[in-house]
Design a protein around this motif. Structure first.
Motif, PDB file in Angstrom:
ATOM      1  N   VAL A  11       7.775  -3.385   4.751  1.00 38.87           N
ATOM      2  CA  VAL A  11       6.672  -2.484   5.078  1.00 38.87           C
ATOM      3  C   VAL A  11       6.344  -1.627   3.855  1.00 38.87           C
ATOM      4  O   VAL A  11       7.237  -1.167   3.137  1.00 38.87           O
ATOM      5  N   GLU A  56       4.197   1.861   3.138  1.00 38.39           N
ATOM      6  CA  GLU A  56       3.479   2.990   3.741  1.00 38.39           C
ATOM      7  C   GLU A  56       2.432   3.472   2.740  1.00 38.39           C
ATOM      8  O   GLU A  56       2.742   4.137   1.757  1.00 38.39           O
ATOM      9  N   GLN A  80      -4.204 -11.157   1.128  1.00 38.26           N
ATOM     10  CA  GLN A  80      -3.995 -10.845   2.530  1.00 38.26           C
ATOM     11  C   GLN A  80      -4.327 -12.096   3.332  1.00 38.26           C
ATOM     12  O   GLN A  80      -5.105 -12.943   2.893  1.00 38.26           O
ATOM     13  N   TYR A 140      -4.599  -1.382  -1.510  1.00 36.70           N
ATOM     14  CA  TYR A 140      -3.853  -1.467  -0.250  1.00 36.70           C
ATOM     15  C   TYR A 140      -4.306  -0.441   0.773  1.00 36.70           C
ATOM     16  O   TYR A 140      -4.164  -0.665   1.981  1.00 36.70           O
ATOM     17  N   HIS A 182      -6.552  -1.750   3.350  1.00 33.10           N
ATOM     18  CA  HIS A 182      -6.076  -2.879   4.146  1.00 33.10           C
ATOM     19  C   HIS A 182      -4.882  -2.494   5.016  1.00 33.10           C
ATOM     20  O   HIS A 182      -3.997  -3.303   5.280  1.00 33.10           O
ATOM     21  N   VAL A 183      -4.856  -1.260   5.425  1.00 33.11           N
ATOM     22  CA  VAL A 183      -3.813  -0.806   6.346  1.00 33.11           C
ATOM     23  C   VAL A 183      -3.898  -1.619   7.641  1.00 33.11           C
ATOM     24  O   VAL A 183      -4.990  -1.887   8.162  1.00 33.11           O
ATOM     25  N   GLY A 184      -2.743  -2.020   8.137  1.00 36.49           N
ATOM     26  CA  GLY A 184      -2.698  -2.816   9.358  1.00 36.49           C
ATOM     27  C   GLY A 184      -2.733  -4.311   9.111  1.00 36.49           C
ATOM     28  O   GLY A 184      -2.734  -5.090  10.070  1.00 36.49           O
ATOM     29  N   ARG A 185      -2.711  -4.701   7.840  1.00 35.50           N
ATOM     30  CA  ARG A 185      -2.752  -6.125   7.525  1.00 35.50           C
ATOM     31  C   ARG A 185      -1.488  -6.544   6.772  1.00 35.50           C
ATOM     32  O   ARG A 185      -0.819  -5.741   6.149  1.00 35.50           O
ATOM     33  N   ARG A 186      -1.211  -7.837   6.871  1.00 28.06           N
ATOM     34  CA  ARG A 186      -0.065  -8.383   6.160  1.00 28.06           C
ATOM     35  C   ARG A 186      -0.508  -8.848   4.777  1.00 28.06           C
ATOM     36  O   ARG A 186      -1.554  -9.463   4.619  1.00 28.06           O
ATOM     37  N   GLU A 234       3.960  -5.753   5.538  1.00 28.37           N
ATOM     38  CA  GLU A 234       2.866  -5.112   6.271  1.00 28.37           C
ATOM     39  C   GLU A 234       2.489  -3.807   5.570  1.00 28.37           C
ATOM     40  O   GLU A 234       3.349  -3.087   5.063  1.00 28.37           O
ATOM     41  N   ILE A 244       1.071  -0.170   6.285  1.00 25.09           N
ATOM     42  CA  ILE A 244       0.837   0.721   7.419  1.00 25.09           C
ATOM     43  C   ILE A 244       0.289   2.059   6.943  1.00 25.09           C
ATOM     44  O   ILE A 244       0.323   2.361   5.753  1.00 25.09           O
TER      45      ILE A 244
END
Length: 276
Positions: A176, A178, A208, A237, A240-244, A274, A276
């Protein structure tokens, strides 16, 4: 790009050399041979990139399993010099500067002065020259007797790369990242790779799912024994929060960042997480 690693077979880019097209300029004296590889799918030769002080750089990955360049390394000889006559013979020699026994090709008869003459070096002979500085010449053997060498072409037969480390992405823990914790960007690092050359290139791809490029950076290794660091701007990034995300790298083998030697070290070197 295959997860198993190896050359990215997207076809060879750039201007190739055809031995079926007449030479566009006539030499006034013997010329140093060109060091080239043959790409079967396009029936063309491509010259190896050159760097200083190595000269033409031949990465030994080209004779590895799955390579599209197996048995494809040649000295290309220009026979258009007035000194060379139809019926004369030519012989290529790969001479290692450390005294290792040289490779001499079989004699080739000159049937035309209008086209490049390719003289192959077998893969096992190329392997024998691994890690060595080499000078490649051809000898002109007139029908009247004697032998005259051409000017030399410098060559370095580069050993295969060692273990390829995985990328390290600053801030990634437990798969992850952050985003809010890194408002000024993050660093993607690559530890040194054994036998990486200063003239080789590294490219990182920040993607992504499913395979959309968000960031792409490319640079020469320059200091191959040091960790390479790439700065990733926060907008890469934060948007693109919430994406892998998957971050991978590819290696440009040889010199001059040739896309023909775009080489994938494999899925084990990738990092996925991920945001987040």
């Amino acid at each position: 790009m295959a997860d198993t690693g190896g050359f990215f077979d997207g076809g060879n880019a750039g201007s190739g050399i055809s031995t079926e097209a007449p030479l566009t300029a006539k030499a006034t004296a013997l010329q140093a041979p060109l060091i080239a590889y043959f790409y079967l799918k396009e029936n063309r030769y491509f010259e190896f990139g050159k760097s200083e002080p190595e000269g033409a750089v031949i990465p030994l990955e080209i004779i590895g399993p799955g390579s599209p360049f197996i048995a494809s390394t040649y000295a290309l000889v220009d026979p258009s010099s007035p000194q060379i006559l139809i019926g004369d013979t030519l012989r290529a020699e790969w001479l290692a500067l450390d005294g290792t026994p040289s490779f001499q090709s079989a004699d080739v008869v000159v049937n035309s002065k209008d086209y490049w003459i390719p003289i192959a070096i077998p893969d096992n002979e190329l392997k024998r020259l691994e890690g060595l500085e080499v000078e490649v010449v051809f000898f002109h053997l007139p029908q009247a007797g004697g032998a005259k060498p051409s000017p030399a072409q410098k060559v370095f037969v580069a050993p295969e790369l060692g273990r390829k480390p995985a990328l390290e992405v600053e801030g990634v823990a437990n798969d992850v990242l952050e985003a809010a914790a890194f408002p000024d960007g993050v660093t993607v690092s690559l530890q040194p790779i054994e036998n990486l050359r200063a003239c080789y290139g590294i490219e990182i791809l920040w993607t992504q799912s499913p395979d959309h490029w968000v960031e792409r950076q490319r640079r020469l290794a320059v200091n191959p024994k040091q960790t390479m660091a790439f700065h990733i701007a926060p907008e890469v990034y934060q948007a693109h929060v919430g994406r892998r995300v998957t971050v991978r790298y590819v290696i440009y083998l040889g010199a001059r960042l040739s896309p023909n030697f775009y080489w994938n070290p494999g899925v084990v070197t990738e990092v996925s997480f991920e945001v987040i």
